[in-house]
Design a protein around this motif. Structure first.
Motif, PDB file in Angstrom:
ATOM      1  N   ASP A   1       0.832  -1.203   0.000  1.00  0.00           N
ATOM      2  CA  ASP A   1       0.000   0.000   0.000  1.00  0.00           C
ATOM      3  C   ASP A   1       0.866   1.253   0.000  1.00  0.00           C
ATOM      4  OD1 ASP A   1      -2.269  -1.567   0.136  1.00  0.00           O
ATOM      5  OD2 ASP A   1      -2.351  -1.509   2.311  1.00  0.00           O
ATOM      6  N   ILE A   2       1.940   1.209   0.775  1.00  0.00           N
ATOM      7  CA  ILE A   2       2.801   2.383   0.902  1.00  0.00           C
ATOM      8  C   ILE A   2       3.597   2.621  -0.380  1.00  0.00           C
ATOM      9  CG2 ILE A   2       4.770   3.350   2.157  1.00  0.00           C
ATOM     10  CD1 ILE A   2       3.782   1.701   4.570  1.00  0.00           C
ATOM     11  N   THR A   3       4.244   1.586  -0.872  1.00  0.00           N
ATOM     12  CA  THR A   3       5.143   1.758  -2.014  1.00  0.00           C
ATOM     13  C   THR A   3       4.401   2.080  -3.311  1.00  0.00           C
ATOM     14  OG1 THR A   3       5.128  -0.646  -2.361  1.00  0.00           O
ATOM     15  CG2 THR A   3       6.909   0.262  -1.027  1.00  0.00           C
ATOM     16  N   THR A   4       3.156   1.668  -3.437  1.00  0.00           N
ATOM     17  CA  THR A   4       2.406   1.979  -4.655  1.00  0.00           C
ATOM     18  C   THR A   4       1.892   3.414  -4.657  1.00  0.00           C
ATOM     19  OG1 THR A   4       0.409   1.061  -3.646  1.00  0.00           O
ATOM     20  CG2 THR A   4       1.686  -0.397  -5.087  1.00  0.00           C
ATOM     21  N   THR A   5       1.958   4.081  -3.520  1.00  0.00           N
ATOM     22  CA  THR A   5       1.485   5.469  -3.452  1.00  0.00           C
ATOM     23  C   THR A   5       2.625   6.438  -3.147  1.00  0.00           C
ATOM     24  OG1 THR A   5       0.952   5.198  -1.103  1.00  0.00           O
ATOM     25  CG2 THR A   5      -0.810   4.782  -2.679  1.00  0.00           C
ATOM     26  N   LEU A   6       3.848   5.969  -3.260  1.00  0.00           N
ATOM     27  CA  LEU A   6       4.998   6.803  -2.929  1.00  0.00           C
ATOM     28  C   LEU A   6       4.995   8.147  -3.642  1.00  0.00           C
ATOM     29  CD1 LEU A   6       8.035   4.355  -2.733  1.00  0.00           C
ATOM     30  CD2 LEU A   6       7.269   5.913  -0.955  1.00  0.00           C
ATOM     31  N   LYS A   7       4.711   8.138  -4.929  1.00  0.00           N
ATOM     32  CA  LYS A   7       4.883   9.350  -5.727  1.00  0.00           C
ATOM     33  C   LYS A   7       3.841  10.418  -5.421  1.00  0.00           C
ATOM     34  CE  LYS A   7       7.381   7.087  -9.458  1.00  0.00           C
ATOM     35  NZ  LYS A   7       7.483   6.789 -10.901  1.00  0.00           N
ATOM     36  N   SER A   8       2.780  10.049  -4.707  1.00  0.00           N
ATOM     37  CA  SER A   8       1.760  11.046  -4.382  1.00  0.00           C
ATOM     38  C   SER A   8       1.885  11.547  -2.953  1.00  0.00           C
ATOM     39  CB  SER A   8       0.364  10.435  -4.571  1.00  0.00           C
ATOM     40  OG  SER A   8       0.172   9.352  -3.660  1.00  0.00           O
ATOM     41  N   LYS A   9       2.955  11.141  -2.242  1.00  0.00           N
ATOM     42  CA  LYS A   9       3.139  11.540  -0.859  1.00  0.00           C
ATOM     43  C   LYS A   9       4.466  12.254  -0.667  1.00  0.00           C
ATOM     44  CE  LYS A   9      -0.745   9.696   0.315  1.00  0.00           C
ATOM     45  NZ  LYS A   9      -1.894  10.538   0.750  1.00  0.00           N
ATOM     46  N   ARG A  10       4.563  12.998   0.435  1.00  0.00           N
ATOM     47  CA  ARG A  10       5.789  13.725   0.765  1.00  0.00           C
ATOM     48  C   ARG A  10       6.530  12.973   1.871  1.00  0.00           C
ATOM     49  NH1 ARG A  10       2.929  19.155   2.391  1.00  0.00           N
ATOM     50  NH2 ARG A  10       1.608  17.536   3.324  1.00  0.00           N
TER      51      ARG A  10
ATOM     52  N   LYS B   1       8.830  16.843  13.413  1.00  0.00           N
ATOM     53  CA  LYS B   1       8.123  18.113  13.574  1.00  0.00           C
ATOM     54  C   LYS B   1       7.425  18.511  12.268  1.00  0.00           C
ATOM     55  CE  LYS B   1      11.201  19.864  17.188  1.00  0.00           C
ATOM     56  NZ  LYS B   1      12.293  20.829  17.516  1.00  0.00           N
ATOM     57  N   HIS B   2       8.117  18.317  11.127  1.00  0.00           N
ATOM     58  CA  HIS B   2       7.480  18.574   9.826  1.00  0.00           C
ATOM     59  C   HIS B   2       6.238  17.716   9.649  1.00  0.00           C
ATOM     60  CE1 HIS B   2      10.422  21.325   8.574  1.00  0.00           C
ATOM     61  NE2 HIS B   2      11.282  20.521   7.943  1.00  0.00           N
ATOM     62  N   LEU B   3       6.334  16.464  10.057  1.00  0.00           N
ATOM     63  CA  LEU B   3       5.198  15.548   9.919  1.00  0.00           C
ATOM     64  C   LEU B   3       4.030  16.004  10.797  1.00  0.00           C
ATOM     65  CD1 LEU B   3       4.041  12.898   8.780  1.00  0.00           C
ATOM     66  CD2 LEU B   3       5.131  11.697  10.684  1.00  0.00           C
ATOM     67  N   ALA B   4       4.315  16.338  12.037  1.00  0.00           N
ATOM     68  CA  ALA B   4       3.263  16.775  12.958  1.00  0.00           C
ATOM     69  C   ALA B   4       2.583  18.045  12.458  1.00  0.00           C
ATOM     70  CB  ALA B   4       3.849  17.002  14.350  1.00  0.00           C
ATOM     71  N   GLN B   5       3.343  18.905  11.765  1.00  0.00           N
ATOM     72  CA  GLN B   5       2.804  20.176  11.267  1.00  0.00           C
ATOM     73  C   GLN B   5       2.173  20.050   9.877  1.00  0.00           C
ATOM     74  OE1 GLN B   5       6.292  22.634  11.478  1.00  0.00           O
ATOM     75  NE2 GLN B   5       6.355  22.600  13.726  1.00  0.00           N
ATOM     76  N   GLY B   6       2.189  18.838   9.304  1.00  0.00           N
ATOM     77  CA  GLY B   6       1.565  18.618   8.006  1.00  0.00           C
ATOM     78  C   GLY B   6       2.422  18.997   6.824  1.00  0.00           C
ATOM     79  N   GLN B   7       3.714  19.241   7.039  1.00  0.00           N
ATOM     80  CA  GLN B   7       4.604  19.606   5.937  1.00  0.00           C
ATOM     81  C   GLN B   7       5.110  18.390   5.177  1.00  0.00           C
ATOM     82  OE1 GLN B   7       7.247  21.847   8.566  1.00  0.00           O
ATOM     83  NE2 GLN B   7       6.662  23.739   7.536  1.00  0.00           N
ATOM     84  N   THR B   8       5.035  17.211   5.779  1.00  0.00           N
ATOM     85  CA  THR B   8       5.318  15.945   5.105  1.00  0.00           C
ATOM     86  C   THR B   8       4.218  14.958   5.471  1.00  0.00           C
ATOM     87  OG1 THR B   8       6.707  15.158   6.941  1.00  0.00           O
ATOM     88  CG2 THR B   8       7.827  16.276   5.129  1.00  0.00           C
ATOM     89  N   ASP B   9       4.154  13.838   4.757  1.00  0.00           N
ATOM     90  CA  ASP B   9       3.067  12.876   4.974  1.00  0.00           C
ATOM     91  C   ASP B   9       3.516  11.597   5.682  1.00  0.00           C
ATOM     92  OD1 ASP B   9       1.064  14.416   3.511  1.00  0.00           O
ATOM     93  OD2 ASP B   9       2.242  13.899   1.731  1.00  0.00           O
ATOM     94  N   ILE B  10       4.739  11.135   5.387  1.00  0.00           N
ATOM     95  CA  ILE B  10       5.200   9.846   5.918  1.00  0.00           C
ATOM     96  C   ILE B  10       6.703   9.912   6.192  1.00  0.00           C
ATOM     97  CG2 ILE B  10       5.324   7.337   5.569  1.00  0.00           C
ATOM     98  CD1 ILE B  10       3.177   7.603   3.438  1.00  0.00           C
ATOM     99  N   ILE B  11       7.100   9.279   7.268  1.00  0.00           N
ATOM    100  CA  ILE B  11       8.513   9.019   7.538  1.00  0.00           C
ATOM    101  C   ILE B  11       8.646   7.505   7.682  1.00  0.00           C
ATOM    102  CG2 ILE B  11      10.442   9.354   9.136  1.00  0.00           C
ATOM    103  CD1 ILE B  11       8.927  11.889  10.131  1.00  0.00           C
TER     104      ILE B  11
END
Length: 262
Positions: free
Chosen positions: A135-144, A176-186
């Motif tokens: 699920d994760i790898t097939t949606t990589l290009k649409s996430k930050r 911190k970027h993730l919590a603030q919505g600046q990225t989607d996944i780590i």
């Protein structure tokens, strides 16, 4: 007759002295292990002050189960490898690369699996959507995505996916970027990520998903070829660790905080 008695006494004394000396040598000979000094909670601390999941695990296997005293030593990572290579210490726990196998022998058993897992915002689309690595790898290009400078696993992972990701100096910045919505996944080593999340008090905002990436590294014990602990020790180590895995103790030790895993 008197002369024979003296000889017998001398032989006996020599035998007792030799036995005591050998016993003392065996008693004080420790198994020395090198660790990265700045890898909390896996290992942290310099010189002989290092603590963490790995030191506790090795003490449980080698000291408590095998009866061999353990010395834990923290180093900068390059220095740790050199210490094993020279025989200054007996072993370390890491990836058995071709270069490392030139100066060390590897256990058959996996000592520590470094489980890379995705971290997302609580209540986000990603938390409810992703149920597997596919699920994760097939949606990589649409996430930050975001990861840390020098993380070799991330570099290989994203290169294979032909993906760009934000690179920052330390993991706390990513979180911190993730919590603030600046990225989607780590996607990061779970013990390290969990430790940072607790320190930053982001337990309510962020969640580590129970998905382990297939390419997560698995570390055996690498014993220096300069060490007095040879193949017999490694065989005994493998057997002991297998028993601990069958008992369920190993899994507890590698997944619990050091203070709670005793």
């Amino acid at each position: 007759m008197a002369r024979n008695s003296v000889l017998i006494i001398l032989v006996w004394c020599f035998a007792v002295f030799s036995f005591s000396l050998n016993a003392e040598e065996k008693k004080v000979l420790p198994f020395k292990i090198a660790y990265a000094e700045s890898w909390a909670p896996i290992s942290v601390g310099s010189a002989n002050t290092v603590t963490g999941i790995l030191p506790q695990l090795m003490e449980s296997i080698i000291q408590q189960r095998m009866g061999i005293p353990v010395e834990n030593h923290g180093f900068p990572w390059a220095r740790a490898q050199q210490a094993v290579k020279s025989g200054e210490v007996d072993a370390f726990i890491t990836t058995p690369t071709t270069e490392r196998l030139k100066f060390s022998r590897t256990s058959q058993s996996i000592v520590f699996p470094l489980r890379f897992q995705p971290i997302v915002r609580s209540g986000s689309e990603e938390e409810f959507r992703f149920k597997s690595e596919i699920d994760i790898t097939t949606t990589l290009k649409s996430k930050r995505y975001c990861d840390v400078l020098g993380n070799g696993w991330a570099k290989v992972f994203y290169r294979k996916k032909n993906m760009k990701y934000l690179v920052v100096p330390t993991l706390d910045i990513c979180l911190k970027h993730l919590a603030q919505g600046q990225t989607d996944i780590i996607i990061h080593a779970e013990p390290v990520a969990t430790s940072f999340i607790k320190k930053l008090r982001l337990e309510e905002q962020l969640k580590v998903l129970p998905i382990v990436m297939d390419s997560s590294p698995k570390f055996p014990l690498l014993v220096s070829k300069e060490s007095p602990f040879g193949q017999a020790f490694i065989d005994n180590f493998d057997e002991t660790l297998t028993h601990m895995k069958n008992e369920g103790l190993w899994e507890k030790l590698i997944t619990s905080p050091p203070s709670a895993a005793k």
